[in-house]
Design a protein around this motif. Structure first.
Motif, PDB file in Angstrom:
ATOM      1  N   TRP A 273      39.800  40.082  49.368  1.00  0.00           N
ATOM      2  CA  TRP A 273      41.430  39.537  48.817  1.00  0.00           C
ATOM      3  C   TRP A 273      41.407  39.566  47.235  1.00  0.00           C
ATOM      4  CZ3 TRP A 273      44.021  40.599  52.806  1.00  0.00           C
ATOM      5  CH2 TRP A 273      43.497  40.241  54.387  1.00  0.00           C
ATOM      6  N   ASN A 274      42.663  40.020  47.023  1.00  0.00           N
ATOM      7  CA  ASN A 274      43.275  39.768  45.531  1.00  0.00           C
ATOM      8  C   ASN A 274      44.518  38.582  45.738  1.00  0.00           C
ATOM      9  OD1 ASN A 274      44.421  39.583  43.110  1.00  0.00           O
ATOM     10  ND2 ASN A 274      43.457  41.425  42.458  1.00  0.00           N
ATOM     11  N   GLY A 275      44.185  37.257  45.595  1.00  0.00           N
ATOM     12  CA  GLY A 275      45.195  36.341  45.952  1.00  0.00           C
ATOM     13  C   GLY A 275      46.379  36.449  44.917  1.00  0.00           C
ATOM     14  N   ALA A 276      46.030  37.000  43.731  1.00  0.00           N
ATOM     15  CA  ALA A 276      47.123  37.111  42.650  1.00  0.00           C
ATOM     16  C   ALA A 276      47.957  38.240  42.919  1.00  0.00           C
ATOM     17  CB  ALA A 276      46.344  37.346  41.208  1.00  0.00           C
ATOM     18  N   ASP A 277      47.377  39.368  43.546  1.00  0.00           N
ATOM     19  CA  ASP A 277      48.024  40.621  44.015  1.00  0.00           C
ATOM     20  C   ASP A 277      47.436  41.128  45.185  1.00  0.00           C
ATOM     21  OD1 ASP A 277      49.624  42.887  44.198  1.00  0.00           O
ATOM     22  OD2 ASP A 277      48.973  43.822  42.127  1.00  0.00           O
ATOM     23  N   TYR A 278      48.225  40.794  46.321  1.00  0.00           N
ATOM     24  CA  TYR A 278      47.756  41.058  47.772  1.00  0.00           C
ATOM     25  C   TYR A 278      47.468  42.497  47.465  1.00  0.00           C
ATOM     26  CZ  TYR A 278      47.866  42.017  52.509  1.00  0.00           C
ATOM     27  OH  TYR A 278      47.255  42.465  53.919  1.00  0.00           O
ATOM     28  N   PHE A 279      48.270  43.541  46.849  1.00  0.00           N
ATOM     29  CA  PHE A 279      48.092  44.830  47.193  1.00  0.00           C
ATOM     30  C   PHE A 279      46.842  45.494  46.430  1.00  0.00           C
ATOM     31  CE2 PHE A 279      52.685  43.985  48.342  1.00  0.00           C
ATOM     32  CZ  PHE A 279      52.583  44.550  49.526  1.00  0.00           C
ATOM     33  N   GLN A 280      46.319  44.690  45.524  1.00  0.00           N
ATOM     34  CA  GLN A 280      45.046  45.075  45.025  1.00  0.00           C
ATOM     35  C   GLN A 280      43.879  44.647  45.985  1.00  0.00           C
ATOM     36  OE1 GLN A 280      44.953  46.967  42.358  1.00  0.00           O
ATOM     37  NE2 GLN A 280      47.244  46.957  42.651  1.00  0.00           N
ATOM     38  N   SER A 281      43.913  43.941  46.942  1.00  0.00           N
ATOM     39  CA  SER A 281      42.904  43.557  47.984  1.00  0.00           C
ATOM     40  C   SER A 281      42.247  44.883  48.324  1.00  0.00           C
ATOM     41  CB  SER A 281      43.468  42.711  49.148  1.00  0.00           C
ATOM     42  OG  SER A 281      44.100  41.706  48.592  1.00  0.00           O
ATOM     43  N   SER A 282      40.724  44.734  48.608  1.00  0.00           N
ATOM     44  CA  SER A 282      40.175  46.022  49.080  1.00  0.00           C
ATOM     45  C   SER A 282      39.202  45.640  50.119  1.00  0.00           C
ATOM     46  CB  SER A 282      39.445  46.349  47.678  1.00  0.00           C
ATOM     47  OG  SER A 282      38.395  45.426  47.327  1.00  0.00           O
ATOM     48  N   TYR A 283      38.559  46.634  50.596  1.00  0.00           N
ATOM     49  CA  TYR A 283      37.517  46.675  51.844  1.00  0.00           C
ATOM     50  C   TYR A 283      36.003  46.801  51.341  1.00  0.00           C
ATOM     51  CZ  TYR A 283      42.123  48.469  53.339  1.00  0.00           C
ATOM     52  OH  TYR A 283      43.450  48.489  53.439  1.00  0.00           O
ATOM     53  N   VAL A 284      35.344  45.780  52.135  1.00  0.00           N
ATOM     54  CA  VAL A 284      33.778  46.017  51.740  1.00  0.00           C
ATOM     55  C   VAL A 284      33.140  45.876  53.023  1.00  0.00           C
ATOM     56  CG1 VAL A 284      32.035  44.468  51.187  1.00  0.00           C
ATOM     57  CG2 VAL A 284      34.060  44.545  49.969  1.00  0.00           C
ATOM     58  N   VAL A 285      32.495  47.069  53.586  1.00  0.00           N
ATOM     59  CA  VAL A 285      31.606  47.452  54.424  1.00  0.00           C
ATOM     60  C   VAL A 285      30.137  47.060  54.363  1.00  0.00           C
ATOM     61  CG1 VAL A 285      31.244  48.808  56.580  1.00  0.00           C
ATOM     62  CG2 VAL A 285      33.336  48.744  55.561  1.00  0.00           C
ATOM     63  N   LEU A 286      29.452  46.259  54.904  1.00  0.00           N
ATOM     64  CA  LEU A 286      28.135  46.261  54.915  1.00  0.00           C
ATOM     65  C   LEU A 286      27.407  46.163  56.311  1.00  0.00           C
ATOM     66  CD1 LEU A 286      28.259  43.119  52.422  1.00  0.00           C
ATOM     67  CD2 LEU A 286      27.746  45.321  51.870  1.00  0.00           C
ATOM     68  N   PRO A 287      26.020  46.399  56.156  1.00  0.00           N
ATOM     69  CA  PRO A 287      25.167  46.577  57.530  1.00  0.00           C
ATOM     70  C   PRO A 287      24.759  45.071  57.884  1.00  0.00           C
ATOM     71  CG  PRO A 287      23.769  47.292  55.641  1.00  0.00           C
ATOM     72  CD  PRO A 287      25.162  47.079  55.227  1.00  0.00           C
TER      73      PRO A 287
END
Ligand code: DGJ
Length: 313
Positions: free
Chosen positions: A270-284
Motif C-alpha cells: 500500500w501507499n498510504g499517501a497516495d492509494y493509487f500508487q499502491s502496488s502488488y507483490v507476489v511471493l512463493p
C-alpha cells in the motif's frame, strides 16, 4: 507478452493499462484465473481481469460500480452503493467464490458508508458469470458484529467460510456460510482475542488449514503471522512469524493454491499517501515440513517451456 513482473512495480494489463485490483482475490474457473480487486477510480468499486498464465491479464469488466443494480435480500439494506450525500461508499477487500449448487458467483466485501470505518459491515453481490455485471444485495453486520478486513475460503466439500475482523479489529471471527453463500450460518470461531489481526488469507495444504494475517497499523506494513488448524472450525494454533518485520513491505490479499506444491502469496504494497500508487507483490510460500516461510524476491519470471512461475532475487 509479459514474461516478467516486478514486485512493487507497475503491472499493466495486455492493453498496457495499469491493473486496478487491490485487496483482491483470484478465482480459478473454466481454465482462467479471474482476478478481482478494489478499483477506486471514478464511479468504480471492483474490477475483474482474467489470465491463463498469471502474467498476461485481460481487463474484463467493472463488476461493481455506483450504478450496479440493487436487489436487497437483507433486513438492513438502507446502505446502498451511494451514500446519503450522493458520494461513493467505501468497499474493500472483495472476494469471490463460485457456488457449485446455485451456479452463482458470490462476492463478499467490507462495506463502509463513510470514511470513518464505523459501519464495519460486510456486503454481498452475485452474478451468473465470473465477469458479468454483479447485482448488489446490501450490507449487514453478521449476527450484529463489527466486520472489517475480510476473506472467504471454500473447502474441498464446498463448505465456505467468511473470516473478518470484529470488535474494532481486536478479534478475528470465522463464520461458516449457508449453503447458498448468501448469509452466515454460524459463528464457529473467535480467534486471537485482543491480538488485532487483520488482512486474513486462508489456504489448505495436506489437509491442514493455514491462516495468514497482519497486525493492525493502517496502511503501514508490519510483521505477518500465520496459524494452523486441523479444521476451519478450530482449534487454531498460536500465531507465529511469517516473513520479516514488515512482511517485505506487504499486507496479505489472498493465497493462490495452484497445486499441492505451489502456493502463491498475493499481497498489497500500500501507499498510504497516495492509494493509487499502491502496488502488488507476489511471493512463493516455501515449506519446511508443515512450516510456511516467506522469502523476498524482486520479480516473477514466466518460464515458457513449463509455463510455470519462477522467482528472481
Ligand atoms: C488496513 C486494511 O487491511 C486495509 O484494507 C485498509 O482498510 C487500511 N487498513 C485502511 O487504513
Amino acid at each position: 507478452m509479459n514474461t516478467k513482473l516486478t514486485n512493487g512495480g507497475i503491472w499493466n494489463d495486455i492493453n498496457g493499462e495499469p491493473i486496478h485490483a487491490h485487496g483482491g482475490h483470484i478465482l480459478f474457473h473454466d481454465d482462467f484465473y479471474y482476478w478481482y480487486g478494489e478499483d477506486r477510480r471514478g464511479d468504480m468499486y471492483v474490477s475483474c481481469y482474467r489470465s491463463k498464465d498469471l502474467f498476461n491479464w485481460e481487463f474484463r469488466n467493472h463488476i461493481l460500480t455506483t450504478s450496479t443494480p440493487v436487489a436487497p435480500i437483507r433486513v438492513r439494506t438502507n446502505l446502498g452503493l451511494v451514500n446519503e450525500k450522493g458520494g461513493k461508499v467505501n468497499l474493500e477487500r472483495p472476494k469471490v467464490l463460485f457456488n457449485p449448487a446455485t451456479k452463482k458467483f458470490v462476492l463478499w466485501v467490507h462495506y463502509e458508508n463513510g470514511n470513518d470505518y464505523n459501519d464495519a459491515a460486510c456486503a454481498i453481490a452475485t452474478s451468473d458469470s465470473p465477469d458479468g455485471h454483479f447485482v448488489y444485495h446490501g450490507s449487514f453486520n453478521p449476527f450484529g458484529y463489527m466486520s472489517r478486513d475480510c476473506t472467504l475460503f471454500q473447502d474441498d466439500d464446498g463448505t465456505a467460510y467468511f473470516i473478518s475482523a470484529a470488535r474494532d479489529n481486536a478479534d478475528l471471527h470465522v463464520y461458516r456460510l449457508q449453503e447458498d453463500y448468501l448469509n452466515v450460518e454460524c459463528l464457529v470461531g473467535k480467534l486471537w482475542q485482543g491480538e488485532y489481526r487483520e488482512a486474513p488469507a486462508v489456504f489448505k495444504r495436506n489437509g491442514k488449514y493455514y491462516m495468514l494475517t497482519s497486525f493492525c497499523t493502517g496502511w503501514e506494513p508490519n510483521q505477518g503471522k500465520y496459524a494452523m488448524a486441523h479444521s476451519m472450525e478450530g482449534p487454531w494454533s498460536m500465531l507465529s512469524d511469517f516473513g520479516d518485520e514488515t512482511t517485505y513491505h506487504t499486507q496479505p490479499a489472498f493465497v493462490l493454491k495452484r497445486s499441492e506444491q505451489e502456493f502463491l502469496y498475493f499481497s498489497d504494497r500500500w501507499n498510504g499517501a497516495d492509494y493509487f500508487q499502491s502496488s502488488y507483490v507476489v511471493l512463493p510460500i516455501e515449506f519446511h515440513g508443515d512450516v510456511p516461510t516467506l522469502n523476498d524476491y524482486s520479480s516473477l519470471l514466466f518460464e515458457r517451456e513449463t509455463r510455470s512461475m519462477m522467482f528472481e532475487r
